[in-house]
Design a protein around this motif. Structure first.
Motif, PDB file in Angstrom:
ATOM      1  N   LEU A 197      -7.486  -3.906  -3.855  1.00 59.81           N
ATOM      2  CA  LEU A 197      -6.865  -5.104  -4.437  1.00 59.81           C
ATOM      3  C   LEU A 197      -5.785  -5.664  -3.503  1.00 59.81           C
ATOM      4  O   LEU A 197      -5.642  -6.881  -3.371  1.00 59.81           O
ATOM      5  CB  LEU A 197      -6.264  -4.799  -5.808  1.00 59.81           C
ATOM      6  CG  LEU A 197      -7.243  -4.542  -6.948  1.00 59.81           C
ATOM      7  CD1 LEU A 197      -6.492  -4.213  -8.232  1.00 59.81           C
ATOM      8  CD2 LEU A 197      -8.170  -5.723  -7.172  1.00 59.81           C
ATOM      9  N   VAL A 198      -5.049  -4.777  -2.859  1.00 53.11           N
ATOM     10  CA  VAL A 198      -4.034  -5.232  -1.896  1.00 53.11           C
ATOM     11  C   VAL A 198      -4.726  -5.929  -0.720  1.00 53.11           C
ATOM     12  O   VAL A 198      -4.327  -7.026  -0.323  1.00 53.11           O
ATOM     13  CB  VAL A 198      -3.161  -4.060  -1.399  1.00 53.11           C
ATOM     14  CG1 VAL A 198      -2.256  -4.506  -0.263  1.00 53.11           C
ATOM     15  CG2 VAL A 198      -2.343  -3.476  -2.535  1.00 53.11           C
ATOM     16  N   LYS A 229       0.829  -1.208   0.000  1.00 55.91           N
ATOM     17  CA  LYS A 229       0.000   0.000   0.000  1.00 55.91           C
ATOM     18  C   LYS A 229       0.862   1.256   0.000  1.00 55.91           C
ATOM     19  O   LYS A 229       0.550   2.234  -0.683  1.00 55.91           O
ATOM     20  CB  LYS A 229      -0.930   0.006   1.214  1.00 55.91           C
ATOM     21  CG  LYS A 229      -2.089  -0.947   1.100  1.00 55.91           C
ATOM     22  CD  LYS A 229      -2.963  -0.843   2.330  1.00 55.91           C
ATOM     23  CE  LYS A 229      -4.239  -1.606   2.161  1.00 55.91           C
ATOM     24  NZ  LYS A 229      -5.157  -1.426   3.298  1.00 55.91           N
ATOM     25  N   GLU A 230       1.939   1.226   0.756  1.00 48.93           N
ATOM     26  CA  GLU A 230       2.837   2.369   0.828  1.00 48.93           C
ATOM     27  C   GLU A 230       3.459   2.662  -0.544  1.00 48.93           C
ATOM     28  O   GLU A 230       3.518   3.818  -0.978  1.00 48.93           O
ATOM     29  CB  GLU A 230       3.933   2.107   1.858  1.00 48.93           C
ATOM     30  CG  GLU A 230       4.820   3.292   2.142  1.00 48.93           C
ATOM     31  CD  GLU A 230       5.852   2.978   3.212  1.00 48.93           C
ATOM     32  OE1 GLU A 230       6.982   3.472   3.055  1.00 48.93           O
ATOM     33  OE2 GLU A 230       5.533   2.253   4.173  1.00 48.93           O
ATOM     34  N   ILE A 231       3.899   1.613  -1.234  1.00 54.76           N
ATOM     35  CA  ILE A 231       4.496   1.778  -2.571  1.00 54.76           C
ATOM     36  C   ILE A 231       3.459   2.330  -3.545  1.00 54.76           C
ATOM     37  O   ILE A 231       3.743   3.255  -4.317  1.00 54.76           O
ATOM     38  CB  ILE A 231       5.080   0.442  -3.084  1.00 54.76           C
ATOM     39  CG1 ILE A 231       6.284   0.028  -2.245  1.00 54.76           C
ATOM     40  CG2 ILE A 231       5.427   0.522  -4.562  1.00 54.76           C
ATOM     41  CD1 ILE A 231       7.486   0.948  -2.340  1.00 54.76           C
ATOM     42  N   PHE A 257      -3.743  -8.335 -15.318  1.00 58.92           N
ATOM     43  CA  PHE A 257      -4.884  -9.008 -15.952  1.00 58.92           C
ATOM     44  C   PHE A 257      -6.178  -8.243 -15.731  1.00 58.92           C
ATOM     45  O   PHE A 257      -7.010  -8.163 -16.620  1.00 58.92           O
ATOM     46  CB  PHE A 257      -5.018 -10.444 -15.412  1.00 58.92           C
ATOM     47  CG  PHE A 257      -3.883 -11.323 -15.839  1.00 58.92           C
ATOM     48  CD1 PHE A 257      -3.892 -11.949 -17.074  1.00 58.92           C
ATOM     49  CD2 PHE A 257      -2.790 -11.504 -15.011  1.00 58.92           C
ATOM     50  CE1 PHE A 257      -2.840 -12.748 -17.469  1.00 58.92           C
ATOM     51  CE2 PHE A 257      -1.727 -12.297 -15.403  1.00 58.92           C
ATOM     52  CZ  PHE A 257      -1.755 -12.930 -16.635  1.00 58.92           C
ATOM     53  N   ILE A 258      -6.333  -7.666 -14.541  1.00 60.49           N
ATOM     54  CA  ILE A 258      -7.534  -6.880 -14.249  1.00 60.49           C
ATOM     55  C   ILE A 258      -7.602  -5.670 -15.170  1.00 60.49           C
ATOM     56  O   ILE A 258      -8.649  -5.378 -15.757  1.00 60.49           O
ATOM     57  CB  ILE A 258      -7.564  -6.457 -12.767  1.00 60.49           C
ATOM     58  CG1 ILE A 258      -7.739  -7.695 -11.871  1.00 60.49           C
ATOM     59  CG2 ILE A 258      -8.660  -5.429 -12.508  1.00 60.49           C
ATOM     60  CD1 ILE A 258      -7.493  -7.440 -10.395  1.00 60.49           C
ATOM     61  N   LEU A 280      -6.967   4.969  -7.050  1.00 61.79           N
ATOM     62  CA  LEU A 280      -6.041   4.710  -5.955  1.00 61.79           C
ATOM     63  C   LEU A 280      -6.708   3.823  -4.897  1.00 61.79           C
ATOM     64  O   LEU A 280      -6.122   2.841  -4.433  1.00 61.79           O
ATOM     65  CB  LEU A 280      -5.557   6.025  -5.336  1.00 61.79           C
ATOM     66  CG  LEU A 280      -4.476   5.911  -4.268  1.00 61.79           C
ATOM     67  CD1 LEU A 280      -3.220   5.233  -4.822  1.00 61.79           C
ATOM     68  CD2 LEU A 280      -4.137   7.281  -3.717  1.00 61.79           C
ATOM     69  N   THR A 281      -7.932   4.146  -4.542  1.00 64.21           N
ATOM     70  CA  THR A 281      -8.682   3.334  -3.578  1.00 64.21           C
ATOM     71  C   THR A 281      -8.898   1.923  -4.114  1.00 64.21           C
ATOM     72  O   THR A 281      -8.770   0.941  -3.376  1.00 64.21           O
ATOM     73  CB  THR A 281     -10.039   3.997  -3.264  1.00 64.21           C
ATOM     74  OG1 THR A 281      -9.795   5.325  -2.789  1.00 64.21           O
ATOM     75  CG2 THR A 281     -10.815   3.210  -2.229  1.00 64.21           C
TER      76      THR A 281
END
Length: 186
Positions: free
Chosen positions: A85-86, A63-65, A96-97, A79-80
Motif C-alpha cells: 500500500l505504501v 515503511k520503517e514506521i 477505508f480499505i 505486513l507485506t
C-alpha cells in the motif's frame, strides 16, 4: 464524485485483494484479528493516520514506521500488504480499505453491520431491541451494531445499513421541516 465515494471506489479492489489473500492463507481468523488490531491502532492514533496521509513523507519513512509498529505483531502477509500500500501510494486509504475488508468478511459470514449514531449512549436493552428489529427487517440472523454518539442529533438516532440511511433524529426531522418550509415559501 464525493471524497467518500472516491475513497470507497479506490479502497474496494484492495479490500477484495486482501480478502483473497486471507482466504488463500487458510488463516482467516488470524488475519481478521490482525486487521482489527490495525484498525484499533489507527483509531487510537490520529497522528499515525495523518502521517500516512502526508504525501511529503517518504515511502521509506512510512515503511520503517509500519515495520517498527507491526513487525512480530501481525502476520507477514498483512505486513507485506501494508508495505505494498505504501509503494502504491494507497496507505492514506488504509482505514477505508480495512473497513471495506471487514464489510466483505461480514457479508461472507452473513453478518449485517448496522452503524448507529445516537444522541446518547444506547442501553444494553435498547441495543438488543434494535438488533431484534433489524433481524426482522432484514431477514439476517446475525446483526452487529457499530455505535457512536453525536449530541448534535438532539434526540433519536441515525441508522446506516450499507448505503441505506434511516434518520429518526430530531435534528434530521427539523432539517426536513425547514426544507419543506423553504420549498413552500418559494
Amino acid at each position: 464524485m464525493s471524497n467518500k465515494a472516491l475513497m470507497a471506489k479506490v479502497s474496494l479492489p484492495y479490500a477484495e485483494a486482501l480478502l483473497e489473500l486471507a482466504q488463500r492463507s487458510n488463516n482467516l481468523e488470524k488475519i481478521n484479528e490482525d486487521i482489527t488490531m490495525i484498525s484499533k491502532v489507527l483509531a487510537d492514533s490520529e497522528n499515525l493516520t495523518t502521517f500516512f496521509a502526508n504525501p511529503l513523507i517518504s515511502k521509506s519513512s512510512k515503511k520503517e514506521i509500519i515495520t517498527q509498529l507491526f513487525s512480530g505483531q501481525i502476520s507477514d502477509t498483512i505486513l507485506t500488504f501494508l508495505l505494498v500500500l505504501v509503494d502504491r501510494k494507497r496507505i492514506a486509504y488504509l482505514d477505508f480499505i480495512l473497513l471495506k475488508y471487514l464489510e466483505l468478511v461480514y457479508s461472507l459470514e452473513s453478518l449485517l453491520i448496522a452503524q448507529v449514531t445516537s444522541s446518547l449512549n444506547l442501553t444494553d436493552d435498547q441495543q438488543e431491541q434494535l438488533i431484534e428489529k433489524l433481524k426482522i427487517m432484514t431477514g439476517n440472523t446475525r446483526v452487529k451494531l457499530e455505535l457512536s454518539v453525536d449530541p448534535d442529533l438532539i434526540g433519536g438516532f441515525i441508522l446506516q445499513l450499507g448505503s441505506k440511511i434511516i434518520d429518526t433524529s430530531l435534528k434530521g426531522q427539523l432539517k426536513e421541516i425547514a426544507y419543506f418550509l423553504e420549498v413552500g415559501a418559494t
